[in-house]
Design a protein around this motif. Structure first.
Motif, PDB file in Angstrom:
ATOM      1  N   THR A 194       0.810  -1.219   0.000  1.00 39.57           N
ATOM      2  CA  THR A 194       0.000   0.000   0.000  1.00 39.57           C
ATOM      3  C   THR A 194       0.839   1.263   0.000  1.00 39.57           C
ATOM      4  O   THR A 194       0.338   2.340   0.270  1.00 39.57           O
ATOM      5  N   VAL A 195       2.115   1.147  -0.309  1.00 39.87           N
ATOM      6  CA  VAL A 195       3.011   2.289  -0.298  1.00 39.87           C
ATOM      7  C   VAL A 195       2.790   3.112  -1.567  1.00 39.87           C
ATOM      8  O   VAL A 195       2.809   2.586  -2.679  1.00 39.87           O
ATOM      9  N   ASP A 196       2.596   4.418  -1.386  1.00 35.93           N
ATOM     10  CA  ASP A 196       2.442   5.328  -2.510  1.00 35.93           C
ATOM     11  C   ASP A 196       3.800   5.482  -3.197  1.00 35.93           C
ATOM     12  O   ASP A 196       4.789   5.842  -2.541  1.00 35.93           O
ATOM     13  N   PRO A 197       3.894   5.224  -4.507  1.00 35.98           N
ATOM     14  CA  PRO A 197       5.188   5.298  -5.196  1.00 35.98           C
ATOM     15  C   PRO A 197       5.865   6.670  -5.095  1.00 35.98           C
ATOM     16  O   PRO A 197       7.087   6.738  -4.970  1.00 35.98           O
ATOM     17  N   LEU A 198       5.107   7.746  -5.137  1.00 36.58           N
ATOM     18  CA  LEU A 198       5.713   9.076  -5.021  1.00 36.58           C
ATOM     19  C   LEU A 198       6.275   9.311  -3.621  1.00 36.58           C
ATOM     20  O   LEU A 198       7.346   9.898  -3.458  1.00 36.58           O
ATOM     21  N   GLU A 199       5.544   8.843  -2.607  1.00 35.06           N
ATOM     22  CA  GLU A 199       6.034   8.959  -1.229  1.00 35.06           C
ATOM     23  C   GLU A 199       7.279   8.083  -1.040  1.00 35.06           C
ATOM     24  O   GLU A 199       8.247   8.490  -0.396  1.00 35.06           O
TER      25      GLU A 199
END
Length: 172
Positions: free
Chosen positions: A10-15
């Protein structure tokens, strides 16, 4: 080892890119003569200390790279650990225009075709030993054939999307 279930990630790629950018890393130029022309790829993913016996280092490269397939065919690859003297040329070395990457930048070649950037803080002549699949990247392990170092050249560091020198040593 089992594969990670992508639906659980669930990790946001931009973050994640921003978080990865918070980890300072050295900058390496990987270069070789391919079909009579020098080719160079810049990587902040270069890592030393994989093994001392045999001597091994590694880096990871995006599968979408158009330069890596050229370099991969070289007999030997030169790794130049860029120094602060390269702060104004590192973006040129990494530019989309492959033909202009080394334009005006002093470099030399080994007998086996490895290319080395002048003014680097260290140089390694390498051969590809392993090539592993890793998501959207490849992990490339090199055996180190020869080395040299400039004890006076300070390394260039990539941190938070910018290039920096080392300003202080906290412990040592």
């Amino acid at each position: 080892m089992t594969a990670v279930d992508a639906s659980l990630v669930t990790v946001d790629p931009l973050e994640l890119r921003r978080v990865f950018g918070g980890f300072p890393s050295g900058i390496a130029a990987l270069s070789a003569n391919v079909a009579g022309q020098p080719s160079v790829l810049v990587a902040s993913s270069f890592q030393v200390g994989v093994s001392l016996d045999p001597p091994m280092v590694l880096f990871s490269v995006q599968k979408s790279s158009t330069t890596w397939p050229l370099l991969r065919s070289a007999e030997r690859i030169g790794v130049s650990i860029l120094s602060t003297s390269h702060a104004h040329t590192v973006r040129q070395l990494a530019s989309a225009d492959r033909s202009a990457r080394l334009e005006g930048i002093e470099h030399a070649s080994s007998e086996k075709g490895a290319v080395f950037i002048a003014g680097a803080s260290a140089w390694l002549e390498c051969e590809i030993t392993h090539d592993y699949d890793a998501g959207d990247h490849r992990i490339i392990v090199f055996t180190v054939i020869a080395t040299d170092i400039d004890e006076e050249a300070a390394p260039l560091v990539f941190h938070r999307s910018g290039f920096h020198g080392l300003s202080t040593i906290v412990a040592g």
